[in-house]
Write an enzyme that holds these catalytic residues in place. Structure first.
Site, PDB file in Angstrom:
ATOM      1  N   ARG A 204      -8.398  -6.543  13.982  1.00 13.49           N
ATOM      2  CA  ARG A 204      -7.637  -5.700  14.907  1.00 13.49           C
ATOM      3  C   ARG A 204      -8.522  -4.550  15.333  1.00 13.49           C
ATOM      4  NH1 ARG A 204      -3.660  -7.471  17.607  1.00 13.49           N
ATOM      5  NH2 ARG A 204      -2.391  -5.568  17.551  1.00 13.49           N
TER       6      ARG A 204
ATOM      7  N   TYR B  35      -9.335  -5.067   3.152  1.00 16.84           N
ATOM      8  CA  TYR B  35      -8.720  -3.844   3.673  1.00 16.84           C
ATOM      9  C   TYR B  35      -8.933  -2.711   2.655  1.00 16.84           C
ATOM     10  CZ  TYR B  35      -4.653  -1.425   5.904  1.00 16.84           C
ATOM     11  OH  TYR B  35      -3.807  -0.569   6.551  1.00 16.84           O
TER      12      TYR B  35
ATOM     13  N   ASP C 211      -9.809   1.164   1.329  1.00 13.61           N
ATOM     14  CA  ASP C 211      -9.830   2.592   1.639  1.00 13.61           C
ATOM     15  C   ASP C 211     -11.175   3.166   1.205  1.00 13.61           C
ATOM     16  OD1 ASP C 211      -7.361   2.912   2.813  1.00 13.61           O
ATOM     17  OD2 ASP C 211      -6.332   3.133   0.887  1.00 13.61           O
TER      18      ASP C 211
ATOM     19  N   ARG D 257       0.603   5.689  16.703  1.00 19.45           N
ATOM     20  CA  ARG D 257       0.738   7.043  16.169  1.00 19.45           C
ATOM     21  C   ARG D 257       0.060   8.069  17.054  1.00 19.45           C
ATOM     22  NH1 ARG D 257      -2.545   5.996  10.445  1.00 19.45           N
ATOM     23  NH2 ARG D 257      -4.434   5.144  11.378  1.00 19.45           N
TER      24      ARG D 257
ATOM     25  N   GLU E 164      -3.074   6.344  19.372  1.00 19.41           N
ATOM     26  CA  GLU E 164      -3.780   5.162  18.846  1.00 19.41           C
ATOM     27  C   GLU E 164      -3.102   3.885  19.320  1.00 19.41           C
ATOM     28  OE1 GLU E 164      -5.066   6.568  14.726  1.00 19.41           O
ATOM     29  OE2 GLU E 164      -4.670   4.455  14.401  1.00 19.41           O
TER      30      GLU E 164
ATOM     31  N   ARG F  84       9.611   5.927  -3.164  1.00 17.31           N
ATOM     32  CA  ARG F  84       9.963   6.864  -4.245  1.00 17.31           C
ATOM     33  C   ARG F  84      11.433   7.238  -4.207  1.00 17.31           C
ATOM     34  NH1 ARG F  84       5.770  10.290  -2.202  1.00 17.31           N
ATOM     35  NH2 ARG F  84       3.788   9.530  -3.030  1.00 17.31           N
TER      36      ARG F  84
ATOM     37  N   ARG G 187       0.827  -1.216   0.000  1.00 23.89           N
ATOM     38  CA  ARG G 187       0.000   0.000   0.000  1.00 23.89           C
ATOM     39  C   ARG G 187       0.860   1.265   0.000  1.00 23.89           C
ATOM     40  NH1 ARG G 187      -5.001   0.298   2.470  1.00 23.89           N
ATOM     41  NH2 ARG G 187      -4.347   2.092   3.689  1.00 23.89           N
TER      42      ARG G 187
HETATM   43  P1  FAD Z   1     -17.628   0.912   8.469  1.00 24.92           P
HETATM   44  O1  FAD Z   1     -17.244   2.342   8.494  1.00 24.92           O
HETATM   45  O2  FAD Z   1     -16.999  -0.003   9.481  1.00 24.92           O
HETATM   46  O3  FAD Z   1     -19.204   0.830   8.586  1.00 24.92           O
HETATM   47  C1  FAD Z   1     -19.907  -0.344   8.910  1.00 24.92           C
HETATM   48  C2  FAD Z   1     -21.010   0.068   9.855  1.00 24.92           C
HETATM   49  O4  FAD Z   1     -21.848  -1.057  10.104  1.00 24.92           O
HETATM   50  C3  FAD Z   1     -20.486   0.524  11.209  1.00 24.92           C
HETATM   51  O5  FAD Z   1     -20.955   1.825  11.500  1.00 24.92           O
HETATM   52  C4  FAD Z   1     -21.049  -0.507  12.190  1.00 24.92           C
HETATM   53  O6  FAD Z   1     -21.394   0.037  13.440  1.00 24.92           O
HETATM   54  C5  FAD Z   1     -22.273  -1.003  11.434  1.00 24.92           C
HETATM   55  N1  FAD Z   1     -22.693  -2.340  11.818  1.00 24.92           N
HETATM   56  C6  FAD Z   1     -21.933  -3.459  11.855  1.00 24.92           C
HETATM   57  N2  FAD Z   1     -22.672  -4.514  12.263  1.00 24.92           N
HETATM   58  C7  FAD Z   1     -23.929  -4.041  12.480  1.00 24.92           C
HETATM   59  C8  FAD Z   1     -25.124  -4.643  12.935  1.00 24.92           C
HETATM   60  N3  FAD Z   1     -25.152  -5.929  13.267  1.00 24.92           N
HETATM   61  N4  FAD Z   1     -26.233  -3.885  13.046  1.00 24.92           N
HETATM   62  C9  FAD Z   1     -26.202  -2.564  12.755  1.00 24.92           C
HETATM   63  N5  FAD Z   1     -25.084  -1.939  12.330  1.00 24.92           N
HETATM   64  C10 FAD Z   1     -23.959  -2.666  12.193  1.00 24.92           C
HETATM   65  N6  FAD Z   1      -9.527   5.186   4.278  1.00 24.92           N
HETATM   66  C11 FAD Z   1      -9.047   6.161   3.472  1.00 24.92           C
HETATM   67  O7  FAD Z   1      -9.415   6.232   2.300  1.00 24.92           O
HETATM   68  N7  FAD Z   1      -8.171   7.112   3.951  1.00 24.92           N
HETATM   69  C12 FAD Z   1      -7.735   7.105   5.243  1.00 24.92           C
HETATM   70  O8  FAD Z   1      -6.961   7.979   5.640  1.00 24.92           O
HETATM   71  C13 FAD Z   1      -8.219   6.069   6.113  1.00 24.92           C
HETATM   72  N8  FAD Z   1      -7.811   6.019   7.390  1.00 24.92           N
HETATM   73  C14 FAD Z   1      -8.295   5.018   8.210  1.00 24.92           C
HETATM   74  C15 FAD Z   1      -7.867   4.997   9.544  1.00 24.92           C
HETATM   75  C16 FAD Z   1      -8.344   4.010  10.394  1.00 24.92           C
HETATM   76  C17 FAD Z   1      -7.890   3.981  11.824  1.00 24.92           C
HETATM   77  C18 FAD Z   1      -9.253   3.034   9.915  1.00 24.92           C
HETATM   78  C19 FAD Z   1      -9.783   1.962  10.841  1.00 24.92           C
HETATM   79  C20 FAD Z   1      -9.700   3.065   8.595  1.00 24.92           C
HETATM   80  C21 FAD Z   1      -9.204   4.052   7.726  1.00 24.92           C
HETATM   81  N9  FAD Z   1      -9.628   4.129   6.414  1.00 24.92           N
HETATM   82  C22 FAD Z   1      -9.132   5.115   5.585  1.00 24.92           C
HETATM   83  C23 FAD Z   1     -10.588   3.150   5.845  1.00 24.92           C
HETATM   84  C24 FAD Z   1     -12.038   3.647   5.940  1.00 24.92           C
HETATM   85  O9  FAD Z   1     -12.366   3.877   7.284  1.00 24.92           O
HETATM   86  C25 FAD Z   1     -12.935   2.557   5.362  1.00 24.92           C
HETATM   87  O10 FAD Z   1     -12.600   2.280   4.023  1.00 24.92           O
HETATM   88  C26 FAD Z   1     -14.415   2.893   5.412  1.00 24.92           C
HETATM   89  O11 FAD Z   1     -14.785   3.570   6.568  1.00 24.92           O
HETATM   90  C27 FAD Z   1     -15.182   1.588   5.325  1.00 24.92           C
HETATM   91  O12 FAD Z   1     -16.577   1.844   5.263  1.00 24.92           O
HETATM   92  P2  FAD Z   1     -17.584   0.655   5.539  1.00 24.92           P
HETATM   93  O13 FAD Z   1     -18.940   1.209   5.333  1.00 24.92           O
HETATM   94  O14 FAD Z   1     -17.169  -0.542   4.801  1.00 24.92           O
HETATM   95  O15 FAD Z   1     -17.312   0.244   7.068  1.00 24.92           O
HETATM   96  N1  UDP Z   2       3.634   0.824   7.988  1.00 30.14           N
HETATM   97  C1  UDP Z   2       4.855   0.759   8.628  1.00 30.14           C
HETATM   98  N2  UDP Z   2       5.396   1.898   9.126  1.00 30.14           N
HETATM   99  C2  UDP Z   2       4.788   3.096   9.035  1.00 30.14           C
HETATM  100  C3  UDP Z   2       3.542   3.171   8.386  1.00 30.14           C
HETATM  101  C4  UDP Z   2       2.990   2.007   7.877  1.00 30.14           C
HETATM  102  O1  UDP Z   2       5.427  -0.308   8.736  1.00 30.14           O
HETATM  103  O2  UDP Z   2       5.329   4.091   9.534  1.00 30.14           O
HETATM  104  C5  UDP Z   2       3.060  -0.431   7.462  1.00 30.14           C
HETATM  105  C6  UDP Z   2       2.132  -1.113   8.476  1.00 30.14           C
HETATM  106  O3  UDP Z   2       2.268  -2.506   8.320  1.00 30.14           O
HETATM  107  C7  UDP Z   2       0.765  -0.665   8.049  1.00 30.14           C
HETATM  108  C8  UDP Z   2       0.913  -0.634   6.519  1.00 30.14           C
HETATM  109  O4  UDP Z   2       2.255  -0.179   6.323  1.00 30.14           O
HETATM  110  O5  UDP Z   2      -0.238  -1.548   8.475  1.00 30.14           O
HETATM  111  C9  UDP Z   2      -0.052   0.263   5.806  1.00 30.14           C
HETATM  112  O6  UDP Z   2       0.066   1.568   6.325  1.00 30.14           O
HETATM  113  P1  UDP Z   2      -1.094   2.624   6.210  1.00 30.14           P
HETATM  114  O7  UDP Z   2      -0.590   3.918   6.739  1.00 30.14           O
HETATM  115  O8  UDP Z   2      -1.604   2.593   4.821  1.00 30.14           O
HETATM  116  O9  UDP Z   2      -2.155   2.013   7.216  1.00 30.14           O
HETATM  117  P2  UDP Z   2      -3.613   2.524   7.670  1.00 30.14           P
HETATM  118  O10 UDP Z   2      -3.719   3.974   7.338  1.00 30.14           O
HETATM  119  O11 UDP Z   2      -4.571   1.674   6.923  1.00 30.14           O
HETATM  120  O12 UDP Z   2      -3.632   2.244   9.127  1.00 30.14           O
END
Ligand code: FAD
Ligand code: UDP
Length: 368
Positions: free
Chosen positions: A253, A353, A355, A284, A305, A180, A176
């Site tokens: 996780r 996984y 985005d 982080r 986090e 560069r 991911r």
């Molecule tokens: P979710 O957002 O998990 O939505 C699913 C929903 O279903 C939840 O609200 C849950 O409560 C609900 N649900 C589950 N089971 C039930 C049930 N039985 N009854 C009723 N409701 C239920 N993506 C990016 O593009 N850029 C980023 O910078 C980025 N940063 C991230 C950082 C973190 C820490 C995490 C965890 C994810 C990040 N993502 C990022 C990914 C992004 O969050 C996801 O791609 C996106 O939110 C997924 O949407 P979703 O609808 O699949 O899931």
């Molecule tokens: N990663 C790492 N060091 C860093 C940042 C990321 O080793 O400083 C690795 C780690 O395994 C992570 C993966 O790269 O799970 C993807 O990173 P990303 O920032 O895309 O993760 P997310 O935003 O989904 O948590």
């Protein structure tokens, strides 16, 4: 609920991004939509709160990025997006490095000046490690950036994040990240990168205009009635739970977010600092105000986090990318494909996984 039987065309389980985009499309098509979520708010992991003028990304930093024009045009048709380039730093035992891995990182670590020198250093370390075809995250990382960067910026962070050895994790996880040979600290390669003006909640509210929304409502607490209420179900929760764990429990996780309000204007000078050593218990620190160039608060809020293994009652944020879980997920996905009347989508229901841009791309494509 019985009295409302078949009142809706769609019941959408989960008001995360996938569910909200599908709801928007269905409403546009003239359908009646009920969207439910077990949490006390909509937006899933995009949800934000406010702290005296600072927007807090409640479930970790969210930066929207895409190279897909259809997806970019779609999000901009909903609300305005403000460009934001993510340039996180890595802190390894007090020493700072630029991310993603680029000439600034190579220079700080090895003192190399040119791309040729950096490439030669990586090649030498890859050869010393004896890797030909990378089979896991550790081998993939060493092939891409060499052993020094692996040990300094990847191993500790990844093993904290995933709670598993890098040698047991899928190589895809590290692919991911860009590598560069230019002096460019932009974390993503995508053409468009931005954050919705006014935060993600406005974006979600707009997507849900016209839908009935029930929060604090778990599908499984009302499954029999819920399955009768609409012609079709869109399911975005955990896929193993939908099938009553018949092939076993998938692993996830989870994260604990610890907030701290600090009475200074600027705590760390950047939105995200990764702690890449193995001893610091968090992965982080986010300083939320840096996501919003218009924020002029005199104080700041930071969030640490802490990752850990998911157990019942926690939020399942990340599907685990190892062989055992991927095999089990494949069986559940095959069941899902055979289940009439239910559309499965999103990070949890597909156990992938994704985005945000992947989620939108898929939610725009599914046949309604
Ligand atoms: P979710 O957002 O998990 O939505 C699913 C929903 O279903 C939840 O609200 C849950 O409560 C609900 N649900 C589950 N089971 C039930 C049930 N039985 N009854 C009723 N409701 C239920 N993506 C990016 O593009 N850029 C980023 O910078 C980025 N940063 C991230 C950082 C973190 C820490 C995490 C965890 C994810 C990040 N993502 C990022 C990914 C992004 O969050 C996801 O791609 C996106 O939110 C997924 O949407 P979703 O609808 O699949 O899931
Ligand atoms: N990663 C790492 N060091 C860093 C940042 C990321 O080793 O400083 C690795 C780690 O395994 C992570 C993966 O790269 O799970 C993807 O990173 P990303 O920032 O895309 O993760 P997310 O935003 O989904 O948590």
């Amino acid at each position: 609920m019985e009295s409302r039987s078949k009142k809706y065309d769609y019941l959408i389980v989960g008001a995360g991004l996938f569910g909200c985009v599908v709801a928007y499309r269905a409403i546009k098509a003239g359908k009646k939509v009920l969207i439910i979520d077990k949490r006390n708010h909509t937006g899933g992991n995009l949800y934000c709160t406010e702290c005296d003028g600072i927007t807090l990304h409640r479930y970790g930093p969210h930066i929207f990025h895409t190279s897909n024009k259809e997806v970019w045009d779609f999000v901009n048709s909903i609300v305005e997006f403000i460009p934001f380039i993510n340039s996180p730093m890595a802190n390894y035992n007090g020493q700072l490095y630029n991310l993603p891995f680029n000439m600034n990182t190579f220079n700080a670590l090895w003192g190399v000046i040119t791309p040729e020198q950096a490439k030669a250093k990586i090649e030498q370390q890859r050869k010393e490690a004896g890797i030909t075809i990378p089979e896991n995250l550790e081998q993939q990382a060493i092939s891409l950036v060499g052993t020094d960067i692996y040990n300094t910026l990847i191993k500790g962070y990844t093993e904290k994040q995933w709670g598993r050895k890098c040698s047991e994790l899928s190589a895809d996880i590290i692919r991911r990240l860009p590598v560069r040979f230019t002096f460019d600290n932009n974390y993503f390669n995508d053409r468009w990168q931005a954050i919705p003006k006014g935060g993600y909640n406005k974006f979600i509210e707009k997507l849900l205009e016209g839908a009935d929304v029930w929060t604090c409502y778990d599908f499984f607490d009302h499954r029999t009635e819920a399955e009768q209420i609409a012609q079709r179900i869109v399911y975005t929760g955990e896929i193993d739970r939908f099938f009553n764990y018949r092939y076993g429990h998938l692993e996830y996780r989870t994260l604990r977010f610890e907030d701290q309000r600090v009475e200074i204007e600027n705590y760390q000078g950047v939105a995200v600092v990764n702690y890449t050593d193995s001893k610091t218990p968090y992965t982080r620190i986010i300083e939320h105000k840096h996501f919003d160039k218009e924020c002029n608060a005199q104080h700041t809020v930071i969030t640490r986090e802490y990752p850990s293994e998911w157990r019942s009652g926690c939020e399942p944020y990340y599907p685990v990318g190892d062989a055992k879980n991927n095999e089990m997920a494949e069986k559940y996905r095959a069941e899902a494909a055979k289940t009439d009347g239910v559309i499965f989508g999103g990070r949890l229901a597909e156990y992938r996984y994704y985005d945000m841009h992947h989620i939108i791309e898929r939610a725009l494509k599914i046949e309604l």
